[in-house]
Scaffold this motif. Structure first.
Motif, PDB file in Angstrom:
ATOM      1  N   GLY A   1       0.820  -1.204   0.000  1.00 36.72           N
ATOM      2  CA  GLY A   1       0.000   0.000   0.000  1.00 36.72           C
ATOM      3  C   GLY A   1       0.852   1.251   0.000  1.00 36.72           C
ATOM      4  O   GLY A   1       2.076   1.200  -0.137  1.00 36.72           O
ATOM      5  N   VAL A   2       0.184   2.390   0.172  1.00 33.67           N
ATOM      6  CA  VAL A   2       0.849   3.697   0.175  1.00 33.67           C
ATOM      7  C   VAL A   2       0.949   4.187   1.611  1.00 33.67           C
ATOM      8  O   VAL A   2      -0.024   4.120   2.374  1.00 33.67           O
ATOM      9  CB  VAL A   2       0.075   4.717  -0.697  1.00 33.67           C
ATOM     10  CG1 VAL A   2       0.711   6.094  -0.610  1.00 33.67           C
ATOM     11  CG2 VAL A   2       0.006   4.232  -2.137  1.00 33.67           C
ATOM     12  N   TYR A   3       2.126   4.706   1.957  1.00 28.84           N
ATOM     13  CA  TYR A   3       2.391   5.200   3.302  1.00 28.84           C
ATOM     14  C   TYR A   3       2.914   6.626   3.223  1.00 28.84           C
ATOM     15  O   TYR A   3       3.642   6.981   2.282  1.00 28.84           O
ATOM     16  CB  TYR A   3       3.390   4.298   4.020  1.00 28.84           C
ATOM     17  CG  TYR A   3       2.814   2.926   4.243  1.00 28.84           C
ATOM     18  CD1 TYR A   3       2.092   2.647   5.395  1.00 28.84           C
ATOM     19  CD2 TYR A   3       2.923   1.933   3.274  1.00 28.84           C
ATOM     20  CE1 TYR A   3       1.517   1.402   5.583  1.00 28.84           C
ATOM     21  CE2 TYR A   3       2.360   0.691   3.458  1.00 28.84           C
ATOM     22  CZ  TYR A   3       1.653   0.428   4.615  1.00 28.84           C
ATOM     23  OH  TYR A   3       1.073  -0.799   4.794  1.00 28.84           O
ATOM     24  N   LYS A   4       2.533   7.412   4.203  1.00 31.73           N
ATOM     25  CA  LYS A   4       2.935   8.821   4.241  1.00 31.73           C
ATOM     26  C   LYS A   4       3.881   9.038   5.415  1.00 31.73           C
ATOM     27  O   LYS A   4       3.569   8.657   6.542  1.00 31.73           O
ATOM     28  CB  LYS A   4       1.708   9.716   4.394  1.00 31.73           C
ATOM     29  CG  LYS A   4       2.023  11.201   4.366  1.00 31.73           C
ATOM     30  CD  LYS A   4       0.738  12.013   4.428  1.00 31.73           C
ATOM     31  CE  LYS A   4       1.014  13.488   4.322  1.00 31.73           C
ATOM     32  NZ  LYS A   4      -0.234  14.270   4.397  1.00 31.73           N
ATOM     33  N   VAL A   5       5.010   9.647   5.135  1.00 35.34           N
ATOM     34  CA  VAL A   5       5.990   9.994   6.153  1.00 35.34           C
ATOM     35  C   VAL A   5       5.839  11.491   6.430  1.00 35.34           C
ATOM     36  O   VAL A   5       5.906  12.304   5.515  1.00 35.34           O
ATOM     37  CB  VAL A   5       7.427   9.690   5.669  1.00 35.34           C
ATOM     38  CG1 VAL A   5       8.456  10.128   6.703  1.00 35.34           C
ATOM     39  CG2 VAL A   5       7.572   8.221   5.331  1.00 35.34           C
ATOM     40  N   GLU A   6       5.623  11.835   7.688  1.00 35.09           N
ATOM     41  CA  GLU A   6       5.523  13.240   8.106  1.00 35.09           C
ATOM     42  C   GLU A   6       6.689  13.522   9.040  1.00 35.09           C
ATOM     43  O   GLU A   6       6.908  12.784   9.998  1.00 35.09           O
ATOM     44  CB  GLU A   6       4.201  13.484   8.836  1.00 35.09           C
ATOM     45  CG  GLU A   6       2.991  13.201   7.974  1.00 35.09           C
ATOM     46  CD  GLU A   6       1.686  13.267   8.748  1.00 35.09           C
ATOM     47  OE1 GLU A   6       1.703  13.353   9.998  1.00 35.09           O
ATOM     48  OE2 GLU A   6       0.633  13.214   8.096  1.00 35.09           O
ATOM     49  N   TRP A   7       7.443  14.586   8.757  1.00 33.54           N
ATOM     50  CA  TRP A   7       8.613  14.886   9.574  1.00 33.54           C
ATOM     51  C   TRP A   7       8.659  16.362   9.964  1.00 33.54           C
ATOM     52  O   TRP A   7       8.116  17.226   9.278  1.00 33.54           O
ATOM     53  CB  TRP A   7       9.898  14.468   8.875  1.00 33.54           C
ATOM     54  CG  TRP A   7      10.098  15.065   7.512  1.00 33.54           C
ATOM     55  CD1 TRP A   7       9.741  14.510   6.321  1.00 33.54           C
ATOM     56  CD2 TRP A   7      10.679  16.336   7.204  1.00 33.54           C
ATOM     57  NE1 TRP A   7      10.072  15.356   5.291  1.00 33.54           N
ATOM     58  CE2 TRP A   7      10.645  16.484   5.806  1.00 33.54           C
ATOM     59  CE3 TRP A   7      11.229  17.358   7.968  1.00 33.54           C
ATOM     60  CZ2 TRP A   7      11.152  17.616   5.163  1.00 33.54           C
ATOM     61  CZ3 TRP A   7      11.720  18.491   7.330  1.00 33.54           C
ATOM     62  CH2 TRP A   7      11.692  18.601   5.939  1.00 33.54           C
ATOM     63  N   ARG A   8       9.277  16.585  11.082  1.00 38.67           N
ATOM     64  CA  ARG A   8       9.547  17.949  11.578  1.00 38.67           C
ATOM     65  C   ARG A   8      10.994  17.935  12.051  1.00 38.67           C
ATOM     66  O   ARG A   8      11.404  17.027  12.775  1.00 38.67           O
ATOM     67  CB  ARG A   8       8.630  18.285  12.740  1.00 38.67           C
ATOM     68  CG  ARG A   8       8.942  19.650  13.353  1.00 38.67           C
ATOM     69  CD  ARG A   8       7.980  20.020  14.427  1.00 38.67           C
ATOM     70  NE  ARG A   8       6.671  20.181  13.797  1.00 38.67           N
ATOM     71  CZ  ARG A   8       5.523  19.953  14.411  1.00 38.67           C
ATOM     72  NH1 ARG A   8       5.499  19.552  15.657  1.00 38.67           N
ATOM     73  NH2 ARG A   8       4.380  20.132  13.785  1.00 38.67           N
ATOM     74  N   ALA A   9      11.749  18.922  11.639  1.00 36.25           N
ATOM     75  CA  ALA A   9      13.162  18.989  11.998  1.00 36.25           C
ATOM     76  C   ALA A   9      13.504  20.385  12.500  1.00 36.25           C
ATOM     77  O   ALA A   9      13.149  21.381  11.863  1.00 36.25           O
ATOM     78  CB  ALA A   9      14.025  18.646  10.786  1.00 36.25           C
ATOM     79  N   VAL A  10      14.175  20.427  13.634  1.00 34.94           N
ATOM     80  CA  VAL A  10      14.696  21.675  14.178  1.00 34.94           C
ATOM     81  C   VAL A  10      16.197  21.494  14.294  1.00 34.94           C
ATOM     82  O   VAL A  10      16.674  20.578  14.971  1.00 34.94           O
ATOM     83  CB  VAL A  10      14.073  22.013  15.546  1.00 34.94           C
ATOM     84  CG1 VAL A  10      14.705  23.279  16.127  1.00 34.94           C
ATOM     85  CG2 VAL A  10      12.564  22.180  15.417  1.00 34.94           C
ATOM     86  N   SER A  11      16.926  22.366  13.606  1.00 33.80           N
ATOM     87  CA  SER A  11      18.379  22.251  13.621  1.00 33.80           C
ATOM     88  C   SER A  11      18.951  22.897  14.873  1.00 33.80           C
ATOM     89  O   SER A  11      18.257  23.596  15.613  1.00 33.80           O
ATOM     90  CB  SER A  11      18.968  22.915  12.369  1.00 33.80           C
ATOM     91  OG  SER A  11      18.660  24.292  12.358  1.00 33.80           O
TER      92      SER A  11
END
Length: 124
Positions: A98-108
């Motif tokens: 199936g189709v999967y969604k990756v959600e990311w948040r990055a703070v350097s």
């Protein structure tokens, strides 16, 4: 006088473009993902790995994976790589095709916050 104004305008434009380029490159961005952004893998991966161009702050960076119904399917153990804080990983259980969604948040480390998402497909 006209030549001087033209030369000044050209130099001013070059300085502006250069400063905008430097400002844009100062922000954290995703360099590579495994599985690949919008990619297809035959077998379900055991984890999602994200590589960024800058070191991240673990307290403010996250990644999660959702199925096509929007349900979170990762193991909830997202973390930065101990030897390279530009890499963030989250483990996955066995996934169905199936189709999967990756959600990311990055703070350097310099406090720039960015977020994004992409999909990947398991199976054909």
């Amino acid at each position: 006088m006209k030549i001087q104004r033209t030369a000044f305008a050209i130099v001013a434009c070059a300085v502006f473009v250069r400063s905008e380029t430097l400002a844009a490159s100062a922000h954290t961005h995703l360099v590579r993902a495994t599985p690949a952004v919008d990619g297809t893998v035959r077998a379900a991966p055991g984890e999602v790995t994200l590589r960024f161009n800058k070191r991240l702050e673990s307290a403010f960076s996250s990644v999660l994976v959702r199925d096509s119904d929007g349900k979170q399917v990762d193991k909830g153990n997202a973390q930065l790589d101990k030897s390279d804080r530009r890499i963030m990983r989250v483990a996955l259980p066995p996934l169905m095709p199936g189709v999967y969604k990756v959600e990311w948040r990055a703070v350097s480390a310099d406090t720039h916050k960015v977020e994004g998402d992409f999909t990947f497909r398991v199976g054909q």
